[in-house]
Design a protein around this motif. Structure first.
Motif, mmCIF file in Angstrom:
data_model
loop_
_atom_site.group_PDB
_atom_site.id
_atom_site.type_symbol
_atom_site.label_atom_id
_atom_site.label_comp_id
_atom_site.label_asym_id
_atom_site.label_seq_id
_atom_site.Cartn_x
_atom_site.Cartn_y
_atom_site.Cartn_z
ATOM 1 N N ALA A 25 0.811 -1.161 0.022
ATOM 2 C CA ALA A 25 0.009 0.035 -0.172
ATOM 3 C C ALA A 25 0.858 1.339 -0.095
ATOM 4 C CB ALA A 25 -0.911 -0.083 1.358
ATOM 5 N N SER A 26 1.997 1.136 0.547
ATOM 6 C CA SER A 26 2.767 2.388 0.788
ATOM 7 C C SER A 26 3.380 2.809 -0.611
ATOM 8 C CB SER A 26 4.142 1.715 1.592
ATOM 9 O OG SER A 26 4.969 0.567 0.865
ATOM 10 N N ASN A 27 3.379 1.845 -1.521
ATOM 11 C CA ASN A 27 3.880 2.315 -2.800
ATOM 12 C C ASN A 27 2.957 3.377 -3.402
ATOM 13 O OD1 ASN A 27 5.774 0.374 -2.619
ATOM 14 N ND2 ASN A 27 4.727 -1.161 -3.799
ATOM 15 N N ALA A 28 1.834 3.425 -3.276
ATOM 16 C CA ALA A 28 0.777 4.130 -3.911
ATOM 17 C C ALA A 28 0.486 5.321 -2.888
ATOM 18 C CB ALA A 28 -0.561 3.654 -4.192
ATOM 19 N N MET A 112 10.378 -2.144 6.123
ATOM 20 C CA MET A 112 11.329 -2.027 4.999
ATOM 21 C C MET A 112 10.511 -2.651 3.629
ATOM 22 S SD MET A 112 14.742 -1.372 5.589
ATOM 23 C CE MET A 112 14.049 -0.148 6.664
ATOM 24 N N PRO A 113 10.504 -1.692 2.639
ATOM 25 C CA PRO A 113 9.843 -2.103 1.436
ATOM 26 C C PRO A 113 10.472 -3.138 0.823
ATOM 27 C CG PRO A 113 11.052 -0.017 1.050
ATOM 28 C CD PRO A 113 11.243 -0.499 2.767
ATOM 29 N N ALA A 114 10.012 -4.099 0.115
ATOM 30 C CA ALA A 114 10.619 -5.409 -0.287
ATOM 31 C C ALA A 114 9.837 -5.919 -1.322
ATOM 32 C CB ALA A 114 11.160 -6.504 0.758
ATOM 33 N N SER A 115 10.237 -6.813 -2.251
ATOM 34 C CA SER A 115 9.590 -7.237 -3.447
ATOM 35 C C SER A 115 8.946 -8.618 -3.073
ATOM 36 C CB SER A 115 10.480 -7.339 -4.636
ATOM 37 O OG SER A 115 9.792 -8.109 -5.673
ATOM 38 N N THR A 116 7.623 -8.724 -3.253
ATOM 39 C CA THR A 116 6.773 -9.881 -2.981
ATOM 40 C C THR A 116 6.892 -10.826 -4.215
ATOM 41 O OG1 THR A 116 4.949 -8.565 -2.114
ATOM 42 C CG2 THR A 116 4.606 -10.939 -3.130
ATOM 43 N N TRP A 117 7.506 -10.326 -5.616
ATOM 44 C CA TRP A 117 7.904 -11.188 -6.463
ATOM 45 C C TRP A 117 9.175 -11.717 -6.214
ATOM 46 C CZ3 TRP A 117 5.434 -12.829 -10.883
ATOM 47 C CH2 TRP A 117 4.402 -12.111 -11.409
ATOM 48 N N HIS A 118 10.116 -10.950 -5.657
ATOM 49 C CA HIS A 118 11.382 -11.694 -5.281
ATOM 50 C C HIS A 118 11.487 -12.558 -4.223
ATOM 51 C CE1 HIS A 118 13.604 -7.879 -7.569
ATOM 52 N NE2 HIS A 118 12.947 -8.426 -8.326
ATOM 53 N N GLY A 234 -6.531 -5.593 1.308
ATOM 54 C CA GLY A 234 -5.054 -5.436 1.756
ATOM 55 C C GLY A 234 -4.532 -4.040 1.772
ATOM 56 N N THR A 235 -4.792 -3.441 0.610
ATOM 57 C CA THR A 235 -4.259 -2.067 0.481
ATOM 58 C C THR A 235 -5.042 -1.018 1.373
ATOM 59 O OG1 THR A 235 -3.903 -2.459 -1.809
ATOM 60 C CG2 THR A 235 -4.069 -0.109 -1.173
ATOM 61 N N LEU A 236 -6.352 -1.385 1.473
ATOM 62 C CA LEU A 236 -7.266 -0.531 2.342
ATOM 63 C C LEU A 236 -6.760 -0.586 3.771
ATOM 64 C CD1 LEU A 236 -9.611 1.381 2.396
ATOM 65 C CD2 LEU A 236 -10.981 -0.534 2.996
ATOM 66 N N HIS A 240 1.330 0.738 7.338
ATOM 67 C CA HIS A 240 1.769 1.891 7.931
ATOM 68 C C HIS A 240 3.208 1.993 8.174
ATOM 69 C CE1 HIS A 240 -2.607 3.332 8.184
ATOM 70 N NE2 HIS A 240 -2.569 1.764 8.488
ATOM 71 N N ARG A 241 3.842 1.036 8.540
ATOM 72 C CA ARG A 241 5.137 0.823 8.943
ATOM 73 C C ARG A 241 5.887 1.341 7.747
ATOM 74 N NH1 ARG A 241 6.539 -1.547 13.776
ATOM 75 N NH2 ARG A 241 4.819 -2.441 14.954
ATOM 76 N N ILE A 242 5.633 0.624 6.465
ATOM 77 C CA ILE A 242 6.469 1.141 5.483
ATOM 78 C C ILE A 242 6.030 2.393 4.783
ATOM 79 C CG2 ILE A 242 7.154 0.184 3.022
ATOM 80 C CD1 ILE A 242 6.239 -2.696 3.946
ATOM 81 N N ILE A 243 4.869 2.966 5.006
ATOM 82 C CA ILE A 243 4.598 4.306 4.742
ATOM 83 C C ILE A 243 5.337 5.309 5.170
ATOM 84 C CG2 ILE A 243 2.644 5.936 4.571
ATOM 85 C CD1 ILE A 243 0.800 3.679 4.224
ATOM 86 N N ARG A 244 5.681 4.976 6.342
ATOM 87 C CA ARG A 244 6.477 5.950 7.441
ATOM 88 C C ARG A 244 7.996 5.908 6.875
ATOM 89 N NH1 ARG A 244 3.212 4.387 11.768
ATOM 90 N NH2 ARG A 244 4.695 2.667 12.266
ATOM 91 N N THR A 245 8.341 4.784 6.474
ATOM 92 C CA THR A 245 9.938 4.537 6.035
ATOM 93 C C THR A 245 10.083 5.490 4.605
ATOM 94 O OG1 THR A 245 10.038 2.493 7.175
ATOM 95 C CG2 THR A 245 11.485 3.134 5.120
ATOM 96 N N LEU A 246 9.018 5.295 3.721
ATOM 97 C CA LEU A 246 9.311 5.857 2.583
ATOM 98 C C LEU A 246 8.926 7.370 2.447
ATOM 99 C CD1 LEU A 246 7.767 3.177 0.032
ATOM 100 C CD2 LEU A 246 10.138 3.785 0.508
ATOM 101 N N GLY A 247 7.895 7.601 3.410
ATOM 102 C CA GLY A 247 7.356 9.136 3.474
ATOM 103 C C GLY A 247 8.146 9.793 4.353
ATOM 104 N N ARG A 248 8.770 9.349 5.232
ATOM 105 C CA ARG A 248 9.403 10.368 6.238
ATOM 106 C C ARG A 248 10.731 9.736 6.763
ATOM 107 N NH1 ARG A 248 4.003 9.337 8.268
ATOM 108 N NH2 ARG A 248 2.570 11.296 8.255
#
Length: 338
Positions: A25-28, A112-118, A234-236, A240-248
């Protein structure tokens, strides 16, 4: 494959789709929340709806065949090794998906943002080797190449876009309201792209499982809708933890670098729709774009320790998932043969 095992595979695929939406969700929304372009609740609802619509659109555009699914997931050696034992394949699919979910949960916990695909490809590697088949090293190599090129491309594009926005700002050709509106659109593009890109993963797993039962993977509209709903739900919930990492934590985002990062991420992600067979991680695309946009304003604007930890997480993802997948399938095989 036994009906009970097939049902369990489908339910786990839906759980993986939900976790993917929650984790990513953090990606968007991270940039729009950090810059206060949108309220958090509004951003999550928008991202959830567009993830759902993107998933439906992405799956509707696919020609769903067993060959497509096996090739996408890098499972040709695994399906060949389990050709005479569909239940064995079902256990392998469960181990791969559970390892992917475990890694997504762990990286979410760490922020930590990580790839589900990987994570999925790494788990497939570990499970395939334990089963006794040869891993799809060629596809793994292609994934690694894209993993290296994708973030560099995203960061470079975001850096260039940010410089362009800075020049326009100095000439007063852009106002803050224009940037906020554009950022809302770019966030929507990232959410839609994520739905298109990541809905293919659980769908392909279901197709492989259905084929192993001897049934055809056609008429799967209900499964497609369920996957889209799971990703959106899931997106809804929002990671939040990853949102804080990327945004702040990674950098102090303002509207202009947030816009540059989202445009760059959406552009990089779109490459998977135009001939790039290996999936491009939305997490990698956005995180590296945030770094590129922040660096354009000055290298000190980026917290490089956080960036280093993110890259280390990316490097650890395939290996850690392979170990977890190998352990899970080893336990499953021991339990079923004892």
């Amino acid at each position: 494959m036994a009906p009970t095992l097939l049902t369990l595979v489908v339910l786990t695929a839906l759980a993986m789709a939900y976790m993917n939406g929650f984790h990513d969700a953090s990606n968007a929304v991270s940039t729009t929340i950090a810059t206060r372009t949108l309220r958090e609740s509004t951003a999550l609802v928008m991202a959830a709806l567009l993830n759902l619509l993107g998933a439906l659109l992405g799956m509707a555009l696919l020609v769903v065949t067993a060959e497509w699914a096996v090739r996408l997931l890098g499972m040709i050696p695994l399906t060949e090794a389990t050709a005479g034992s569909p239940d064995r394949l079902g256990l392998a699919l469960l181990a791969i998906m559970l390892a992917t979910i475990v890694w997504d949960l762990l990286t979410w916990r760490l922020g930590m943002p990580a790839s589900t695909w990987h994570a999925f490809f790494g788990a497939t590697l570990g499970v395939t080797l334990v089963i006794g088949a040869t891993a799809a090293w060629g596809q793994l190599g292609a994934v690694l190449i894209v993993s290296l090129v994708g973030p560099v491309l995203s960061a470079g594009l975001a850096f260039a876009l940010m410089h362009g926005l800075l020049r326009l700002g100095r000439h007063e050709r852009l106002q803050r309201g224009h940037l906020r509106f554009a950022q809302t659109l770019s966030a929507g593009a990232v959410a839609t792209g994520h739905g298109i890109n990541d809905s293919r993963l659980p769908l392909a797993v279901v197709v492989v499982a259905a084929t192993a039962t001897g049934s055809t993977p056609m008429g799967m509209v209900g499964i497609m809708v369920a996957i889209a709903v799971a990703v959106g739900a899931g997106t809804l919930g929002g990671g939040h933890r990853i949102i804080r990492t990327l945004g702040r934590r990674l950098t102090d985002l303002t509207v202009a670098p947030g816009l540059a990062a989202e445009i760059s991420a959406a552009t990089t992600m779109s490459l998977s729709l135009f001939g790039v067979s290996s999936p491009i991680s939305t997490s990698h695309a956005l995180a590296s774009s945030v770094v590129g946009a922040g660096a354009a304003e000055g290298l000190r604007n980026v917290r490089w320790r956080v960036a280093r930890n993110i890259v280390l997480t990316w490097l650890a993802t395939p290996l850690a998932s392979a170990l977890v997948g190998a352990a899970l399938i080893g336990i499953a095989l021991e339990f079923t043969t004892s």
